[in-house]
Design an enzyme around this catalytic site. Sequence first.
Site, PDB file in Angstrom:
ATOM      1  CG  HIS A 318      40.790  40.375  53.236  1.00 15.01           C
ATOM      2  ND1 HIS A 318      42.151  40.243  53.435  1.00 15.01           N
ATOM      3  CD2 HIS A 318      40.609  41.534  52.546  1.00 15.01           C
ATOM      4  CE1 HIS A 318      42.764  41.293  52.899  1.00 15.01           C
ATOM      5  NE2 HIS A 318      41.871  42.085  52.365  1.00 15.01           N
ATOM      6  CG  ASP A 366      36.799  44.850  47.730  1.00 14.65           C
ATOM      7  OD1 ASP A 366      37.329  45.939  47.465  1.00 14.65           O
ATOM      8  OD2 ASP A 366      37.433  43.779  47.786  1.00 14.65           O
TER       9      ASP A 366
END
Length: 419
Positions: A318, A366
């Site tokens: 991320h 996700d």
Amino acid sequence: MCPLETIVNVDYHPVIATMTTTEAARRLGVKVETLYAYVSRGLLERHAGPDGRSSVFDTRAIEELARRGRPRQSTRSASLNLLIETRLTSLTGQGVRYRGLPARQLARSRTFEHVAELLWLGALPDEHHVWRGSIAPVDHLTTSPVALGDSIRLAAGWATIGTSWTECTAPADVAAVGRHLVATLVDSLPFAGDGRAPRLTLPDSDGRQIRATIAGRLWTKLSPRRPPPGLLAVVNAALVLMADHELAASTLAVRVAASTRAHPAAAVTAGLGTLSGSLHGGASKLCRQMMDDASQVGAARAVSNVLASGRRLPGFGHRVYVDADPRAVVLLDLLRRATGHTRAMMIVDDVHEEVAKCIDHPPNVDFALAALGLVAGMPSDGGEAIMSIARIAGWLAHAIEEYGEAPLRFRPRASYIGH
């Protein structure tokens, strides 16, 4: 050895003198969270420590940054650096906070509706109130491919067209639009199950069952099954944790729309359009497809297939979080508690282990949404649907803030480089 590992952008780094995270933050005179922000803005590069899990920094880069002083603007040419003051959400290495309250605690103790009210109006309500909406005409939803994201965007467009275009900028008015819009989008989706919304029991509650929640109504549109004990609470937690994430691309689009004094419903459609990108809301679908592939050919082959196609491995790493994505940590923990050692969770774990052989990035949210969708029997874009519905809460909270600013304040200038 990871197959085709060169595709994962693994760069060679010579031996360099390094500092630990604590040492680097102390040298720069900033908090560790600020140090991580420098990394996300491209001002510093982190490297994996000797144990493969901790972070270290190039001593020369830290010293150079210390000599220049605290940076005010990113030097990364591929991104724009905007600093917008907000009272809504803060991101730290420990997790997301909504108006100062840890989202990980809210995810276990409050409904999504409660958290939306907190973001919109600044306080958690004492009671649960059922949100009511309208039903978009069915023919509107069948004119697109059978995809949840498309259906949500079509229903949002229908709701926007039917909106009274009078000025609607007061917080209470925007909140009313938000309740009606979320309920409309959820209730307009076709049923996947029997249509009986299950009741929600929160992990950190007295066992009281809450009826007609957004999580329960959304479940009937995403899964044909009845949820086992605890799994509906994971869907509610996902909605809470995905409600806002500071200035993501879709949120910035909403603020730009609100700065023109667009109606809240129209601002939401700007966010939904941006969220539809494969690098934003669509990332969980790509990760879910990898999990589905793993259920057929095994995790090793599934990961190899992604790498062989030249794509990056979805669901890992991320830009904001140097270490683990705190939202993923919470969701995966709740999911594991609710489902135990099912075959679906074994597939999730196998994919994680295979990816770990290739890159040192931990799973992000996700990946967690894809895992939830796999365990619950949702379609591959179930994670995108959860994120789309959830993020409306944050988008409208940012719209409320933007309505309080001077209008049309987003007017960057371009540097012409053509003929």
